[in-house]
Design a protein around this motif. Structure first.
Motif, PDB file in Angstrom:
ATOM      1  N   UNK A 186      -0.852  10.814 -21.860  1.00  0.00           N
ATOM      2  CA  UNK A 186      -1.229  11.258 -23.199  1.00  0.00           C
ATOM      3  C   UNK A 186      -0.551  12.580 -23.542  1.00  0.00           C
ATOM      4  N   UNK A 187      -0.483  13.489 -22.575  1.00  0.00           N
ATOM      5  CA  UNK A 187       0.212  14.763 -22.787  1.00  0.00           C
ATOM      6  C   UNK A 187       1.669  14.516 -23.181  1.00  0.00           C
ATOM      7  N   UNK A 188       2.266  13.461 -22.626  1.00  0.00           N
ATOM      8  CA  UNK A 188       3.665  13.125 -22.904  1.00  0.00           C
ATOM      9  C   UNK A 188       3.832  12.293 -24.175  1.00  0.00           C
ATOM     10  N   UNK A 189       2.742  12.103 -24.911  1.00  0.00           N
ATOM     11  CA  UNK A 189       2.839  11.447 -26.213  1.00  0.00           C
ATOM     12  C   UNK A 189       2.800   9.934 -26.182  1.00  0.00           C
ATOM     13  N   UNK A 206     -12.320   6.834 -22.535  1.00  0.00           N
ATOM     14  CA  UNK A 206     -11.995   6.903 -23.961  1.00  0.00           C
ATOM     15  C   UNK A 206     -12.591   8.142 -24.623  1.00  0.00           C
ATOM     16  N   UNK A 207     -13.873   8.410 -24.365  1.00  0.00           N
ATOM     17  CA  UNK A 207     -14.553   9.507 -25.056  1.00  0.00           C
ATOM     18  C   UNK A 207     -14.178  10.885 -24.516  1.00  0.00           C
ATOM     19  N   UNK A 208     -14.049  11.001 -23.210  1.00  0.00           N
ATOM     20  CA  UNK A 208     -13.791  12.305 -22.603  1.00  0.00           C
ATOM     21  C   UNK A 208     -12.308  12.551 -22.312  1.00  0.00           C
ATOM     22  N   UNK A 209     -11.643  11.549 -21.751  1.00  0.00           N
ATOM     23  CA  UNK A 209     -10.245  11.733 -21.351  1.00  0.00           C
ATOM     24  C   UNK A 209      -9.257  11.327 -22.433  1.00  0.00           C
ATOM     25  N   UNK A 210      -9.776  10.722 -23.518  1.00  0.00           N
ATOM     26  CA  UNK A 210      -8.975  10.395 -24.701  1.00  0.00           C
ATOM     27  C   UNK A 210      -7.920   9.306 -24.449  1.00  0.00           C
ATOM     28  N   UNK A 211      -8.224   8.394 -23.509  1.00  0.00           N
ATOM     29  CA  UNK A 211      -7.414   7.185 -23.421  1.00  0.00           C
ATOM     30  C   UNK A 211      -7.552   6.449 -24.746  1.00  0.00           C
ATOM     31  N   UNK A 212      -6.516   5.723 -25.138  1.00  0.00           N
ATOM     32  CA  UNK A 212      -6.569   5.014 -26.424  1.00  0.00           C
ATOM     33  C   UNK A 212      -7.429   3.761 -26.351  1.00  0.00           C
ATOM     34  N   UNK A 213      -7.381   3.075 -25.193  1.00  0.00           N
ATOM     35  CA  UNK A 213      -8.102   1.807 -25.049  1.00  0.00           C
ATOM     36  C   UNK A 213      -8.582   1.656 -23.612  1.00  0.00           C
ATOM     37  N   UNK A 214      -9.743   1.012 -23.461  1.00  0.00           N
ATOM     38  CA  UNK A 214     -10.252   0.654 -22.142  1.00  0.00           C
ATOM     39  C   UNK A 214     -10.410  -0.848 -22.058  1.00  0.00           C
ATOM     40  N   UNK A 215     -10.030  -1.418 -20.915  1.00  0.00           N
ATOM     41  CA  UNK A 215     -10.237  -2.833 -20.651  1.00  0.00           C
ATOM     42  C   UNK A 215     -10.981  -2.985 -19.331  1.00  0.00           C
ATOM     43  N   UNK A 312      -2.344  22.766 -17.138  1.00  0.00           N
ATOM     44  CA  UNK A 312      -2.894  21.803 -18.100  1.00  0.00           C
ATOM     45  C   UNK A 312      -4.414  21.867 -18.127  1.00  0.00           C
ATOM     46  N   UNK A 313      -5.052  22.109 -16.988  1.00  0.00           N
ATOM     47  CA  UNK A 313      -6.513  22.277 -16.966  1.00  0.00           C
ATOM     48  C   UNK A 313      -6.908  23.507 -17.773  1.00  0.00           C
ATOM     49  N   UNK A 314      -6.224  24.617 -17.552  1.00  0.00           N
ATOM     50  CA  UNK A 314      -6.538  25.869 -18.253  1.00  0.00           C
ATOM     51  C   UNK A 314      -6.304  25.744 -19.753  1.00  0.00           C
ATOM     52  N   UNK A 315      -5.337  24.900 -20.146  1.00  0.00           N
ATOM     53  CA  UNK A 315      -5.038  24.680 -21.562  1.00  0.00           C
ATOM     54  C   UNK A 315      -5.979  23.657 -22.204  1.00  0.00           C
ATOM     55  N   UNK A 316      -6.853  23.053 -21.387  1.00  0.00           N
ATOM     56  CA  UNK A 316      -7.781  22.058 -21.908  1.00  0.00           C
ATOM     57  C   UNK A 316      -7.176  20.686 -22.097  1.00  0.00           C
ATOM     58  N   UNK A 317      -5.993  20.466 -21.564  1.00  0.00           N
ATOM     59  CA  UNK A 317      -5.308  19.179 -21.723  1.00  0.00           C
ATOM     60  C   UNK A 317      -5.609  18.186 -20.609  1.00  0.00           C
TER      61      UNK A 317
END
Length: 351
Positions: A186-189, A206-215, A312-317
């Protein structure tokens, strides 16, 4: 009591106080299917005084990982079972490892270890000093700020080389490695699809890590849902699972897609689960690149991965989660529960 007797008793008490007894798990029987408690034996041993060049450590956190099950057939019976740990240096006759510092070492399932700083047979250091955690938990050095994080970082970026706008699929997505892989993608777009075995884990992805889709791979219509979730096909696949699930994903990949093979946990305990249709068809006709790896390939860049993940952790990503089991005596329980998918994120044991 004479002065001489008092001196003798004082010396005896001092020597007794310096005796260090270690607890360790001995690999008694090769695993057949899911490991059983009787396959390991918890014993105690008395450690000798350390010599010049050595240092004594005490385990603080121990890791349980899928690779331990995969590597078990290569472990000699009667030896300490394999694994890494965060440990504190209690005593040292090695200037590189001062008393009070924390290290990560592949010492196995044991509470105390004497280390001689000799590289292991694969040429890797016996231990490495933990960089300043900057307020983050020490246990992360077994996860996102250690081997797990580097597995995700190098395995995705060096093999898959994801590009902005591409679709990345991650199996075992709610595990220690997979959850980090998806976030880096996700960081890489990229558009990221995570596959796991429970809807609860899916909500976290999906809710916390912001994956686009879960299966959920357990759904009977998983194949249909995979097609619906990948209208543009799949460009990159990070494989933690293997088996028929991975063959289905390879068949959804685009021309010149890339697959990074980290593990095959579906077949570690039951070889039947590892059976799958041939992968040669999508590999040839889609002209795919499929490459397996061991993270120590990038040992010369080890702290690069740790530093980037920390930033990335410190940046909240980049977010992380740990499943922590209390007590060295519960190592086996934590190990089996991890193999059964009970953990979310990294599984560790706090001594």
């Amino acid at each position: 009591m004479s002065a001489q007797v008092r001196r003798l008793l004082s010396g005896f008490a001092q020597n007794s106080a310096n005796i260090v007894k270690a607890k360790k798990y001995i690999f008694e029987k090769q695993f057949v299917g899911l490991p059983k408690a009787t396959d390991l034996k918890l014993v105690e041993e008395e450690l000798p005084p350390i010599k010049d060049g050595e240092f004594l450590t005490e385990a603080v956190y121990l890791s349980v990982d899928p690779y331990m099950r995969a590597y078990a057939p290569t472990v000699k019976l009667g030896t300490t079972f394999i694994g890494s740990q965060v440990a504190k240096v209690l005593e040292s006759k090695n200037s590189k490892y001062p008393v009070g510092k924390y290290v990560v070492g592949e010492f196995g399932w044991r509470t105390h270890t004497i280390v001689d700083d000799t590289p292991n047979p694969r040429g890797f250091p016996s231990a490495w000093l933990i960089p300043d955690p900057e307020g983050l938990p020490l246990s992360l050095s077994l996860g996102v700020l250690g081997m797990t994080g580097n597995t995700a970082y190098f395995g995705l970026l060096e093999i898959c080389k994801p590009q902005p706008g591409e679709t990345v699929v991650v199996s075992g997505a709610a595990g220690a490695v997979g959850s980090i892989v998806g976030q880096i993608a996700k960081i890489k777009g990229c558009t990221v699809i995570g596959i796991a075995g429970s809807d609860e884990k899916g909500k976290w992805l999906v809710n916390d890590l912001k994956f686009d889709t879960f299966l959920n791979y357990k759904d009977k219509d998983f194949g249909q849902k995979l097609v619906q979730a990948t209208p543009k096909g799949v460009d990159c696949y990070f494989d933690n699972v293997g088996g028929q699930l991975s063959t289905k994903i390879l068949n959804r990949m685009n021309l010149f897609g890339r697959a990074s093979v980290c593990g095959a946990i579906s077949g570690y305990n039951d070889k039947e689960d590892a059976k799958a249709d041939a992968v040669q068809f999508p590999l040839v006709f889609k002209q795919l690149k499929m490459e397996g790896f061991l993270v120590h390939r990038w040992m010369d860049r080890w702290f690069e991965g740790i530093a980037q993940n920390k930033n990335w952790i410190k940046e909240g990503k980049l977010k992380y989660r740990e499943t922590v089991t209390e007590g060295f005596e519960n190592m086996f329980q934590a190990f089996v529960e991890m193999l059964q998918g009970a953990n979310t994120g990294k599984a560790v044991v706090k001594v």
